[in-house]
Design an enzyme around this catalytic site. Structure first.
Site, mmCIF file in Angstrom:
data_model
loop_
_atom_site.group_PDB
_atom_site.id
_atom_site.type_symbol
_atom_site.label_atom_id
_atom_site.label_comp_id
_atom_site.label_asym_id
_atom_site.label_seq_id
_atom_site.Cartn_x
_atom_site.Cartn_y
_atom_site.Cartn_z
ATOM 1 N N ASP A 38 75.887 83.093 42.523
ATOM 2 C CA ASP A 38 77.228 82.616 41.973
ATOM 3 C C ASP A 38 78.169 82.165 43.102
ATOM 4 O O ASP A 38 77.894 82.709 44.302
ATOM 5 C CB ASP A 38 77.469 83.783 41.085
ATOM 6 N N ASN A 86 75.039 78.399 30.391
ATOM 7 C CA ASN A 86 75.384 77.352 31.397
ATOM 8 C C ASN A 86 75.259 75.790 30.679
ATOM 9 O O ASN A 86 75.747 74.874 31.335
ATOM 10 C CB ASN A 86 74.400 77.230 32.562
#
Ligand code: IPE
Ligand code: IPE
Ligand code: MG
Length: 262
Positions: A38, A86
């Protein structure tokens, strides 16, 4: 997994001053390390660059962590590349990521071959754009004979979707008469997960400081140790990984029992 001591020593030359390699216990390297990669977007934004540049930089980190895990003798490295949520990102970012996944798999085939890395995907690959899916299938076939470390890439992966899918597969077997409801247990459910046959992650690393799981390996991380660093994924390197492993080796894993150290 076997590791080559000479290669490892060479790979870990010149550690930063805060790392004491003599305290690294090679007998207690986590078998399965999992990375929630991330912070690519914030890494790029902080440099005045487009978010997509952060994703490209993140590939370089993944390559380094693959090599580092092979050198350390890790059995399984898994990495969260794209979640079922996502898809909610702007279309151009999703498109770039799908292109990047395919390009990277091709570009990294020499490394995967050289290091004998087994590749598998966690997630619903069938729902990816055709070009990405085809490249994944080609790459998987190219790596099919490998017998070394397993690299498990979570793409279009969600922990909840995985558990729904596993429930359906079990229900199907009950309907077919090949499974008795009374025989459904933790082992038979595990066998229906994308991670079937893999040991559970012992160490989960999340970069960029976020203290959440974001729908990742919900079943498999039941007793994983968590390590969160503020470092953005594109800056995560072999030394950051060593810091995570050293922290892991200092944890007291009790699994609901009492400390072995008492
Ligand atoms: C992780 O980086 C990569 C993917 C989720 C594909 P992000 O893109 O989430 O980066 P941040 O969190 O916005 O900085
Ligand atoms: C988790 O990161 C998914 C991946 C690293 C691929 P996100 O950036 O999507 O997670 P949230 O939205 O911050 O929880
Ligand atoms: Mg993020």
């Amino acid at each position: 997994m076997q590791y080559d001591e000479a290669k490892l020593t060479e790979y870990l030359l010149d550690p930063p001053s805060d790392i004491d390699l003599s305290s690294l216990d090679m007998a207690r390297i986590p078998r399965h390390i999992s990375c929630i990669m991330d912070g690519n977007g914030r890494w790029a934004t902080a440099r005045g660059m487009a978010r997509t540049e952060g994703h490209k930089a993140g590939i370089v980190s993944l390559r380094e962590i693959i090599t580092a895990c092979v050198r350390l003798g890790v059995d399984v490295l898994s990495a969260y590349a794209f979640s079922t949520e996502n898809w909610n990102r702007p279309q151009h970012e999703v498109n770039l990521l799908m292109h990047l996944f395919a390009k990277t798999f091709i570009d990294e085939l020499p490394l995967l071959k050289q290091e004998n890395v087994q590749v598998r995907f966690l997630g619903d690959i069938s729902a990816l754009p055709a070009r990405t899916r085809e490249v994944f299938e080609y790459g998987l076939a190219e790596c099919a004979s490998h017998t070394g470390m397993v690299l498990a890439l979570a793409v279009n992966y969600g922990g909840r979707a995985e558990l729904v899918r596993a429930s359906k597969l079990l229900a199907q077997r009950v309907l077919e008469g090949t499974l008795d409801v009374e025989d459904i247990d933790e082992a038979s459910l595990s066998e229906q997960l994308y991670t079937a046959g893999l040991p559970d992650p012992e160490l989960v690393v999340r970069t960029s400081g976020e203290l959440r799981v974001s729908n990742y390996l919900l079943w498999q991380i039941a007793y994983a140790e968590f390590y969160v660093t503020d470092t953005y994924w594109p800056d995560f390197d072999r030394w950051e990984l060593i810091r995570a492993i050293l922290a892991f080796q200092n944890r007291d894993r009790r699994f609901g029992g009492l400390s072995a150290k008492r």
